[in-house]
Scaffold this motif. Structure first.
Motif, short mmCIF file in Angstrom:
data_model
loop_
_atom_site.label_atom_id
_atom_site.label_comp_id
_atom_site.label_asym_id
_atom_site.label_seq_id
_atom_site.Cartn_x
_atom_site.Cartn_y
_atom_site.Cartn_z
N LEU A 1 -1.95 -17.09 -5.40
CA LEU A 1 -1.19 -17.28 -4.21
C LEU A 1 -2.12 -16.36 -2.99
CD1 LEU A 1 2.43 -17.63 -4.92
CD2 LEU A 1 1.10 -19.53 -4.58
N LEU A 2 -2.83 -15.46 -3.65
CA LEU A 2 -3.45 -14.64 -2.55
C LEU A 2 -4.55 -14.85 -1.85
CD1 LEU A 2 -3.41 -11.27 -4.86
CD2 LEU A 2 -1.70 -11.92 -3.11
N ALA A 3 -4.80 -14.57 -0.67
CA ALA A 3 -5.91 -15.04 0.06
C ALA A 3 -7.15 -14.67 -0.65
CB ALA A 3 -5.79 -14.87 1.42
N PRO A 4 -8.25 -15.32 -0.81
CA PRO A 4 -9.56 -14.94 -1.38
C PRO A 4 -10.22 -13.78 -0.55
CG PRO A 4 -9.84 -17.25 -0.21
CD PRO A 4 -8.33 -16.87 -0.19
N ALA A 5 -10.87 -12.92 -1.24
CA ALA A 5 -11.41 -11.95 -0.57
C ALA A 5 -12.72 -12.42 0.15
CB ALA A 5 -12.13 -10.84 -1.48
N PRO A 6 -12.73 -11.84 1.32
CA PRO A 6 -14.14 -12.52 2.21
C PRO A 6 -15.28 -12.30 1.51
CG PRO A 6 -13.30 -10.49 2.99
CD PRO A 6 -12.08 -10.71 2.14
N ALA A 7 -16.12 -13.03 1.74
CA ALA A 7 -17.57 -13.14 0.92
C ALA A 7 -18.39 -11.96 1.58
CB ALA A 7 -18.28 -14.54 1.27
#
Length: 260
Positions: A252-258
């Motif tokens: 459910l956590l937002a993906p880390a920015p690339a």
């Protein structure tokens, strides 16, 4: 022939009770009745019988009748209940709260029906004064819990005062403790008191963690609290149980920015 029969014991000397002692005696008798029956079902005659005195004597000390006697008994019980929340600031905070709850639940157990009638309201002897007495217990309980969290309740108090979010959280927990106590009585005092106490401590820690996520003051309180906790204590045990559960929410956590 001289009789060898033992002489009867001398009569016990009668001691007149002082005003304070007599009043305390009547309050103890009244509390014993109010503890297990709704207050509007208790008569002054029953109080007199329980105290071993006459009905006119009860009226002499409480000319306002049952209402005055109930308010005095309620005030005495409130003082006793406030003492349940008084705990030295020694040891991990969650263990202090556990000891507080042990005393509180023992009080609930010993005053079962009267406790229910008191907190649910609706009694014919309920007045603004009785409501004020009960609210006074709630406020005192909240101040004691805040003190164990390293905060003083009032905004104008010396030392570190509690902000609105933290105060609201603690007062919400006090309300939850009351509600759980009433449900516990309705359920025949199940689960065992020790199990209920552990769950209520967990509830406090969980509320602190949830509030700390969006309130910096509460976050600071939690950091200070955890620094005082023992690995095998209530906070550590709860963390051990909860971490595997929340780990299942990683998706459910937002993906880390690339990375660039």
């Amino acid at each position: 022939m001289t009789s060898t029969a033992a002489a009867p014991p001398p009569p016990r000397a009668y001691r007149r009770l002082s005003v304070e002692e007599r009043r305390a005696q009547l309050l103890v008798a009244a509390l014993g009745l109010f503890a297990h029956r709704p207050p509007d079902e208790v008569s002054l005659d029953e109080v007199a019988v329980a105290a071993g005195v006459s009905r006119p004597l009860v009226y002499r000390y409480f000319p306002g009748g049952r209402q005055q006697l109930y308010e005095a008994a309620l005030g005495s019980a409130a003082d006793e209940l406030k003492l349940c929340f008084t705990e030295p600031a020694v040891g991990p905070p969650t263990e202090r709260v556990a000891r507080v709850l042990d005393r509180y639940l023992r009080f609930v157990d010993e005053h079962d029906t009267g406790f229910s009638a008191l907190l649910r309201g609706g009694s014919v002897v309920e007045t603004s004064r009785t409501t004020s007495i009960v609210d006074g217990v709630r406020r005192a309980a909240a101040e004691e819990i805040l003190s164990h969290l390293g905060r003083i309740g009032g905004a104008d108090a010396g030392g570190r005062s509690a902000g609105p979010r933290l105060r609201m959280m603690v007062r919400s927990w006090i309300a939850a403790v009351e509600a759980a106590s009433l449900i516990w009585l309705d359920e025949g005092k199940r689960p065992p008191a020790a199990e209920l106490r552990g769950w209520l401590v967990d509830h406090l820690v969980a509320l602190l963690a949830a509030t700390a996520a969006t309130d910096e003051e509460t976050a600071a309180v939690v950091r200070d609290l955890l620094a005082l906790e023992a690995p095998g204590g209530p906070a550590g045990r709860l963390a051990e149980l909860v971490i595997p559960v929340v780990a299942g929410a990683a998706h459910l956590l937002a993906p880390a920015p690339a990375a660039d």
